[in-house]
Write a protein that holds these residues in place. Sequence first.
Motif, mmCIF file in Angstrom:
data_model
loop_
_atom_site.group_PDB
_atom_site.id
_atom_site.type_symbol
_atom_site.label_atom_id
_atom_site.label_comp_id
_atom_site.label_asym_id
_atom_site.label_seq_id
_atom_site.Cartn_x
_atom_site.Cartn_y
_atom_site.Cartn_z
ATOM 1 N N LEU A 73 51.575 -23.651 -40.570
ATOM 2 C CA LEU A 73 51.865 -24.250 -39.269
ATOM 3 C C LEU A 73 50.912 -25.422 -39.000
ATOM 4 N N THR A 74 49.638 -25.240 -39.290
ATOM 5 C CA THR A 74 48.654 -26.295 -39.067
ATOM 6 C C THR A 74 48.932 -27.497 -39.960
ATOM 7 N N ARG A 75 49.266 -27.249 -41.216
ATOM 8 C CA ARG A 75 49.586 -28.335 -42.153
ATOM 9 C C ARG A 75 50.791 -29.127 -41.652
ATOM 10 N N TRP A 76 51.819 -28.428 -41.138
ATOM 11 C CA TRP A 76 52.993 -29.099 -40.566
ATOM 12 C C TRP A 76 52.574 -29.962 -39.375
ATOM 13 N N GLU A 103 39.208 -20.589 -45.947
ATOM 14 C CA GLU A 103 39.270 -21.943 -46.490
ATOM 15 C C GLU A 103 40.672 -22.528 -46.395
ATOM 16 N N SER A 104 41.691 -21.702 -46.554
ATOM 17 C CA SER A 104 43.067 -22.169 -46.454
ATOM 18 C C SER A 104 43.352 -22.744 -45.067
ATOM 19 N N SER A 105 42.940 -22.038 -44.029
ATOM 20 C CA SER A 105 43.136 -22.540 -42.665
ATOM 21 C C SER A 105 42.301 -23.786 -42.413
ATOM 22 N N ARG A 106 41.052 -23.752 -42.845
ATOM 23 C CA ARG A 106 40.184 -24.913 -42.679
ATOM 24 C C ARG A 106 40.753 -26.132 -43.397
#
Length: 194
Positions: A73-76, A103-106
């Motif tokens: 969602l953040t990447r989008w 790390e993935s979310s960051r």
Amino acid sequence: MGRDTMNLTLVSALLVDPDAATANLISQMLRGFGLHNQKHVETGQTAKEALEQKLYDLVICESVLPDMSAADLTRWLRGLDGNPVRLIPVVVLTGYTQRSRVESSRDAGANLVIKKPVPIRALYDRLNWLTKARRVFVESKAYSGPDRRFKNAGLPGGIGRRSTDISGDVGDATSPNLSQDEIDAMIKPMKVSL
């Protein structure tokens, strides 16, 4: 509440969490901080639809959603070129604290990742820090989001390496801003019904 009190009365937040009990608890905490303008959705797709309809000031998202991850969602969100919605601060709440998940979310562009269960003081301190620490928005081929270098130990020799380096008066996310009496006064009026 003290000199570092944040004013959230004009702030709007999108809370993305499939678990109604957790969402209700976080919502009650936010109301206790003065943030009353909230919308709750349960999936990444409904979050996307909500973000396409309204410009929120803050997104608070559970890391694991039924249809995607908070990182997806953040990447989008960060990939919406030319749309001011891409600059919205994103706070990810997670019970999964493996390094790769954090790390993935960051790396997707989240501003903060907070471990669950979320203590009220930690949420308050992180949101307070988020409102005061203005991090530069970085855009490159590999990453779009807030500058990931947010631990400020001061500039080496007082001289920054980049024109965007900030002074040492920002503080850090772990500095306590409230006394226990102030926390208790905030919690007392909150009626959490699970």
